[in-house]
Design an enzyme around this catalytic site. Structure first.
Site, PDB file in Angstrom:
ATOM      1  N   HIS A  54       9.689 -11.943  -1.253  1.00  0.00           N
ATOM      2  CA  HIS A  54       9.713 -10.412  -1.592  1.00  0.00           C
ATOM      3  C   HIS A  54      10.665 -10.096  -2.405  1.00  0.00           C
ATOM      4  CE1 HIS A  54       6.324  -9.726   1.222  1.00  0.00           C
ATOM      5  NE2 HIS A  54       7.054 -10.256   2.198  1.00  0.00           N
ATOM      6  N   HIS A  97      15.546  -5.047  -5.892  1.00  0.00           N
ATOM      7  CA  HIS A  97      14.251  -4.679  -6.382  1.00  0.00           C
ATOM      8  C   HIS A  97      14.059  -4.375  -7.642  1.00  0.00           C
ATOM      9  CE1 HIS A  97      13.751  -4.425  -1.829  1.00  0.00           C
ATOM     10  NE2 HIS A  97      15.068  -4.099  -1.835  1.00  0.00           N
ATOM     11  N   THR A 129      13.868  -0.842   4.530  1.00  0.00           N
ATOM     12  CA  THR A 129      12.623  -0.683   3.703  1.00  0.00           C
ATOM     13  C   THR A 129      11.710  -1.811   3.708  1.00  0.00           C
ATOM     14  OG1 THR A 129      13.855  -1.491   1.766  1.00  0.00           O
ATOM     15  CG2 THR A 129      13.911   0.947   2.082  1.00  0.00           C
ATOM     16  N   HIS A 130      11.932  -2.872   4.665  1.00  0.00           N
ATOM     17  CA  HIS A 130      10.894  -3.932   4.899  1.00  0.00           C
ATOM     18  C   HIS A 130      10.852  -3.730   6.439  1.00  0.00           C
ATOM     19  CE1 HIS A 130      14.206  -6.088   6.604  1.00  0.00           C
ATOM     20  NE2 HIS A 130      14.911  -5.652   5.414  1.00  0.00           N
TER      21      HIS A 130
END
Length: 286
Positions: free
Chosen positions: A60, A95, A199-200
């Protein structure tokens, strides 16, 4: 896109209910018109030690897990700012998007940026480690740096990115030493802060976010290296690790505070609201 929106994760795993039903979720779209100037916000501090760790391709994100060795001075601590406690740096994550005009998790007035680097730290005053801290109030703080393209490479970030070729596939990892994370921070005391979540999955609402009001500069070549990483375990599947960001979530009446004094006001006036906000070379007005 790394989608963790309403009615998605909550249907997959009951332990991720907060991802779909939580009211303090992150990231958010920051509205410059609603920022609250708080004259009591102090500058935050990240100790300037060099650290060692392990760079991992999680599938991810490209992640640097930081090894803490206090006797060798190889640890980094976040204090001050909106924080009451001392937070030990646990990991760094990156990200980014497939294109230059999006990739960040946080937005400003609807504007996305090509990259967001997050320095994640846990409350070491109250908790023995990150795993305990991420389940509890005041457990985590995250320093967010929004990326902006520049003609020259970022020498501090390059220390991490140049190892990307060694972690091209999910599960790959490599040791790294002598990383100066303090060099990543822009030369500014200004920031925004709000209460939000990871955020995961499982999106725990335990995070004090600190969003720095100057960009992290990165070159197109450095961004291209990140975009060459795969989110799979081998080259049979050519899926790239791109667009690994979560979309903006509802603010739900939360307050976003700042120590940026509006230019139209003097310090003596102590204004309640910020009228404009400058980020990454873009002046975003009310």
């Amino acid at each position: 896109m790394y989608v963790l929106g309403p009615n998605f994760w909550g249907l997959v795993n009951p332990d991720w209910t907060l991802c779909s039903q939580g009211k303090y979720q992150s990231p958010i779209d920051i509205d410059p018109r609603s920022l609250l100037y708080d004259p009591n916000l102090r500058p935050f501090n990240l100790t300037r030690n060099r650290v060692s760790g392990v760079i991992v391709n999680t599938g991810h994100e490209l992640k640097l897990n930081i090894e803490s060795d206090e006797e060798m001075g190889q640890s980094a601590v976040v204090t001050g700012g909106p924080l009451t406690y001392k937070y030990r740096l646990h990991h760094l994550s990156i990200h980014f998007g497939k294109k230059d005009y999006f990739g960040s998790e946080h937005l400003v007035n609807g504007t996305s940026f090509p990259l967001e680097l997050q320095l994640v730290a846990y409350n070491e005053d109250l908790f023995p480690d990150y795993e305990h801290a991420k389940l509890s109030s005041f457990g985590v703080t995250i320093i967010s740096l929004l990326g902006q393209l520049n003609s020259t490479s970022n020498i501090y970030l390059d220390r991490i990115i140049r190892h990307a070729a060694n972690v091209r596939y999910k599960g790959n990892s490599i040791n790294i030493t002598d990383v100066f994370l303090g060099g990543l921070l822009p030369n500014t005391k200004h920031y925004l802060t709000y209460e939000g979540s990871l955020t995961h999955p499982g999106c725990q609402e335990v995070v004090t976010w600190i969003i720095v009001n100057k960009p992290l500069y990165i070159s197109k070549d450095q961004l291209a290296v990140l975009r060459s990483i795969y989110k799979v375990e081998d080259e049979k599947d050519r899926s790239r690790m791109q667009n690994n960001f979560r979309p903006a979530m509802p603010l739900n009446n939360r307050t976003v505070r700042t120590n940026i004094l509006p230019s139209s006001q003097s310090k003596q006036c102590r204004p309640k609201k910020l009228l404009s906000y400058e980020v990454n070379g873009r002046f975003l007005e009310r």
